[in-house]
Design a protein around this motif. Structure first.
Motif, PDB file in Angstrom:
ATOM      1  N   THR A  57       0.769  -0.990  -0.024  1.00  0.00           N
ATOM      2  CA  THR A  57      -0.055  -0.072   0.036  1.00  0.00           C
ATOM      3  C   THR A  57       0.798   1.176   0.078  1.00  0.00           C
ATOM      4  O   THR A  57       2.172   1.019   0.452  1.00  0.00           O
ATOM      5  N   TYR A 110      -2.410   5.158   0.450  1.00  0.00           N
ATOM      6  CA  TYR A 110      -3.112   5.791  -0.705  1.00  0.00           C
ATOM      7  C   TYR A 110      -3.225   7.447  -0.287  1.00  0.00           C
ATOM      8  O   TYR A 110      -2.956   8.213  -1.390  1.00  0.00           O
ATOM      9  N   PRO A 158      -2.883   2.415  -4.093  1.00  0.00           N
ATOM     10  CA  PRO A 158      -3.895   1.505  -3.324  1.00  0.00           C
ATOM     11  C   PRO A 158      -3.225   0.237  -2.656  1.00  0.00           C
ATOM     12  O   PRO A 158      -2.293  -0.128  -3.024  1.00  0.00           O
ATOM     13  N   LEU A 159      -4.115  -0.429  -2.076  1.00  0.00           N
ATOM     14  CA  LEU A 159      -3.668  -1.832  -1.707  1.00  0.00           C
ATOM     15  C   LEU A 159      -3.869  -2.783  -2.975  1.00  0.00           C
ATOM     16  O   LEU A 159      -4.604  -2.744  -3.710  1.00  0.00           O
ATOM     17  N   ARG A 160      -2.590  -3.166  -3.306  1.00  0.00           N
ATOM     18  CA  ARG A 160      -2.361  -4.038  -4.557  1.00  0.00           C
ATOM     19  C   ARG A 160      -1.622  -5.162  -4.324  1.00  0.00           C
ATOM     20  O   ARG A 160      -0.543  -5.173  -3.335  1.00  0.00           O
ATOM     21  N   ARG A 215     -13.712  -2.564  -0.685  1.00  0.00           N
ATOM     22  CA  ARG A 215     -12.203  -2.204  -1.018  1.00  0.00           C
ATOM     23  C   ARG A 215     -12.166  -0.760  -0.277  1.00  0.00           C
ATOM     24  O   ARG A 215     -10.695  -0.617   0.260  1.00  0.00           O
ATOM     25  N   LYS A 216     -13.027   0.160  -0.272  1.00  0.00           N
ATOM     26  CA  LYS A 216     -12.754   1.409   0.138  1.00  0.00           C
ATOM     27  C   LYS A 216     -12.698   1.131   1.779  1.00  0.00           C
ATOM     28  O   LYS A 216     -11.581   2.108   2.067  1.00  0.00           O
ATOM     29  N   GLN A 237      -9.265  -0.194   2.696  1.00  0.00           N
ATOM     30  CA  GLN A 237      -8.029   0.779   2.278  1.00  0.00           C
ATOM     31  C   GLN A 237      -7.884   1.746   3.361  1.00  0.00           C
ATOM     32  O   GLN A 237      -6.989   2.036   3.911  1.00  0.00           O
ATOM     33  N   LYS A 238      -9.093   2.211   4.062  1.00  0.00           N
ATOM     34  CA  LYS A 238      -9.096   3.344   5.059  1.00  0.00           C
ATOM     35  C   LYS A 238      -8.515   2.636   6.426  1.00  0.00           C
ATOM     36  O   LYS A 238      -7.790   3.137   7.152  1.00  0.00           O
ATOM     37  N   ASP A 296      -4.718   1.947   5.910  1.00  0.00           N
ATOM     38  CA  ASP A 296      -3.824   3.139   5.875  1.00  0.00           C
ATOM     39  C   ASP A 296      -4.094   3.813   7.155  1.00  0.00           C
ATOM     40  O   ASP A 296      -2.999   4.731   7.499  1.00  0.00           O
TER      41      ASP A 296
END
Length: 191
Positions: free
Chosen positions: A80, A83, A89-91, A149-150, A153-154, A157
């Motif tokens: 990550t 972001y 992003p997470l990938r 996913r959002k 991610q939050k 992060d």
């Protein structure tokens, strides 16, 4: 009466030393060798540990510095940006296209146990696969990121940002891109 089928002929040939009297007109197809068995898990380089700051070398985010969170079962790395800092992003990334640096961040509090290879699987579109439908919508559709996913991610992060902000200059370091200048010698660099 001496005519036997292929099974009896092969059995007779195996028991007695004589060659079979029956030869089938067609070759009996042998089953193809299957590669379906489980392979050994891929090796992950020792330099990729959770919390290592890495440099992406290819793809959309090449030159970005990212934080490695863990190695997935497929041998890919979960990274990550975060972001908020550099837009990554997470990938999943292939470790062949990543340089690990000696910089580390404490990511022990980050929970990525629910993120695996299946998490990144693509969702099949319900559209018909006819030729007319294929050529109908030529306009590029924007990528739709799911709410799941959002939220993930939050959550990830938030923990990574705490660790980043506790280290001086780390935020600007992750925000800056990696690039080589005219007289840089990458083979002599210590990352």
């Amino acid at each position: 009466l001496g005519i036997a089928g292929p099974k009896k002929a092969s059995k007779a040939a195996a028991t007695s030393g004589k060659s079979p009297r029956y030869y089938s007109a067609d070759d009996i197809p042998r089953p193809k060798h299957s590669r379906a068995k489980k392979h050994n898990p891929p090796r992950v380089r020792a330099s990729f540990t959770p919390g290592t700051v890495c440099v992406l070398l290819s793809g959309r985010f090449r030159g970005k510095r990212v934080v490695c969170l863990k190695a997935l079962e497929s041998g890919l790395l979960l990274v990550t940006g975060p972001y908020k800092i550099n837009g990554v992003p997470l990938r999943r990334v292939n470790q062949a296209y990543v340089i690990a640096t000696s910089t580390k961040i404490d990511v022990s509090k980050v929970d990525v146990s629910n993120i695996n290879d299946a998490y990144f699987a693509r969702v099949k579109s319900e559209g018909a696969s006819g030729e007319e439908e294929f050529f109908e919508n030529d306009a590029a559709k924007p990528a739709i990121v799911s709410d799941q996913r959002k939220a993930d991610q939050k959550k990830v992060d938030a923990e990574v940002l705490k660790a980043v902000e506790s280290t001086p200059l780390m935020k600007s370091y992750l925000g800056s891109n990696f690039s080589l200048k005219k007289h840089d010698r990458p083979h002599k660099m210590i990352f």
